[in-house]
Design a protein around this motif. Structure first.
Motif, short mmCIF file in Angstrom:
data_model
loop_
_atom_site.label_atom_id
_atom_site.label_comp_id
_atom_site.label_asym_id
_atom_site.label_seq_id
_atom_site.Cartn_x
_atom_site.Cartn_y
_atom_site.Cartn_z
N GLY A 118 -34.31 -35.92 1.80
CA GLY A 118 -33.23 -34.97 2.01
C GLY A 118 -32.41 -35.29 3.25
O GLY A 118 -31.18 -35.21 3.25
N LEU A 119 -33.11 -35.68 4.33
CA LEU A 119 -32.42 -35.98 5.58
C LEU A 119 -31.71 -37.33 5.50
O LEU A 119 -30.56 -37.47 5.93
N ARG A 122 -28.72 -37.03 3.25
CA ARG A 122 -27.88 -35.87 3.57
C ARG A 122 -27.75 -34.92 2.38
O ARG A 122 -26.68 -34.36 2.13
N ILE A 123 -28.83 -34.73 1.64
CA ILE A 123 -28.76 -33.97 0.40
C ILE A 123 -28.35 -32.52 0.63
O ILE A 123 -27.44 -32.02 -0.05
N PRO A 124 -28.96 -31.77 1.57
CA PRO A 124 -28.52 -30.38 1.74
C PRO A 124 -27.05 -30.27 2.14
O PRO A 124 -26.32 -29.41 1.63
N LEU A 231 -34.00 -40.92 12.56
CA LEU A 231 -34.40 -39.60 12.08
C LEU A 231 -35.83 -39.29 12.50
O LEU A 231 -36.69 -40.18 12.51
N LEU A 232 -36.09 -38.02 12.79
CA LEU A 232 -37.43 -37.55 13.15
C LEU A 232 -37.87 -36.52 12.12
O LEU A 232 -37.12 -35.58 11.80
N GLY A 256 -29.91 -39.08 14.56
CA GLY A 256 -29.21 -38.87 13.30
C GLY A 256 -29.58 -37.54 12.66
O GLY A 256 -28.82 -36.99 11.88
N GLY A 257 -30.77 -37.04 13.00
CA GLY A 257 -31.19 -35.75 12.46
C GLY A 257 -32.68 -35.55 12.62
O GLY A 257 -33.43 -36.48 12.95
N ALA A 258 -33.10 -34.32 12.40
CA ALA A 258 -34.52 -33.97 12.45
C ALA A 258 -34.83 -33.05 11.29
O ALA A 258 -34.09 -32.09 11.02
#
Length: 332
Positions: A118-119, A122-124, A231-232, A256-258
């Motif tokens: 998902g991360l 970038r699905i959500p 990503l984490l 980039g995101g968590a």
């Protein structure tokens, strides 16, 4: 077996989704199910007069002062075989039997990969944009094949996460405080130092237990070492990560995101700063929450409660008061 007075009142705590009643046969058991969450003196007051308590994993802390405030309590059943917020020493000292239940690692492994995918893709964000009338509104995501996954912890969950990464064609680095090259290689991973793992990985997934040596083990230095856009993912324990350092890295755009399933404070307050942090994918501690795992939990719990009432040996005993012959470490 020695006859025991039958259980008169059983409390089942923190059944947020009201799932327990449909997951097992509770007939004949005087159970009261609580779907909300209270702590401290309010929890002690709620449990006054109960002689058995069923805990769902680590949703409610059960410290020594709570055990001491409940003179009628004779039995605690915790779902799973480990519960780091249950004070086993206090239970044993007061003669409170503690039992566990069967459980599966598979749901957490599957959720970890759901969060990774998902991360990474970038699905959500893409789905939300689509519903608002935008088509491919976000930058391209990360392709997993050929990317590097850093796995912190190669226990029964980390090993399975690694196997799936290899199936995707990823390179896997592994680290934990006691990792050996042989153990990493047996799982198909390469041993790396901690900062090296964070620096070389496109995605880092945490699968460590929480204890004094691992609390805050991912801090500002580890997050700063991560490459831009990395990503984490944390499906293990919220307190493994220094929350202030993570928030800073997210707001400054260095990550980039968590993707986070576990939090130091649960349930997460409505004003928690992570809810407003950019590039996050948050879930409400769903790692072990699956229909099959809940059946194992609550069928195991009812088996223990019925064994108590029958004066039989208790299944999955965790302390000597429950019939265990060796001490169990709930923090292992």
């Amino acid at each position: 077996m020695t006859a025991r007075p039958p259980l008169r009142r059983i409390a089942l705590l923190d059944d947020f989704g009201d799932a327990a009643r449909a997951s097992a046969d509770w007939s004949g058991l005087p159970v009261e199910v609580f779907t909300d969450h209270v702590t401290g003196p309010a929890l002690a007051e709620r449990l006054r007069g109960f002689d058995a308590v069923v805990l769902i994993r680590e949703r409610s802390p059960f410290p020594a002062e709570l055990a001491e405030a409940l003179p009628d309590l004779r039995l605690v059943v915790t779902t799973g075989m480990r519960n780091r917020v249950l004070n086993m020493d206090a239970c044993q000292a007061r003669g409170i039997a503690v039992c566990g239940t069967p459980s599966s690692a598979a749901p957490t492994v599957e959720l970890a990969w759901g969060l990774i995918l998902g991360l990474a893709r970038r699905i959500p964000a893409q789905e939300n944009a689509l519903r608002q009338g935008h088509w491919q509104a976000h930058p391209p995501g990360l392709e997993l094949e050929g990317a590097t996954l850093g796995v912190a912890g190669l226990g029964r969950i980390g090993v399975k996460v690694t196997a799936i990464a290899l199936a995707f064609g990823m390179k896997v680095l592994a680290w934990s405080p006691n990792m050996t090259p042989e153990r990493a290689a047996a799982a198909g991973a390469e041993l790396a130092g901690k900062l090296d793992l964070f620096a070389r990985s496109d995605i880092v997934s945490l699968h460590l237990g929480l204890g004094p040596s691992t609390r805050g083990i991912v801090g500002a230095a580890e997050l700063a070492a991560m490459r831009p856009g990395a990503l984490l993912v944390n499906t293990s324990r919220g307190a493994l990560v220094d929350e202030a350092a993570l928030l800073a890295a997210l707001h400054e755009g260095r990550l980039g995101g968590a993707a986070i399933d576990v939090f130091e404070q649960e349930p997460l307050p409505a004003d928690h700063p992570l809810l407003a942090a950019p590039n996050t994918l948050l879930t409400p501690h769903l790692g072990y929450v699956s229909a099959r795992n809940f059946r194992a939990y609550f069928e195991g719990a009812t088996a223990c409660l019925r064994a108590w009432n029958a004066g039989a040996a208790l299944p999955n005993p965790l302390n000597a008061a429950a019939g265990a012959t060796t001490a169990q470490d709930p923090h292992a």
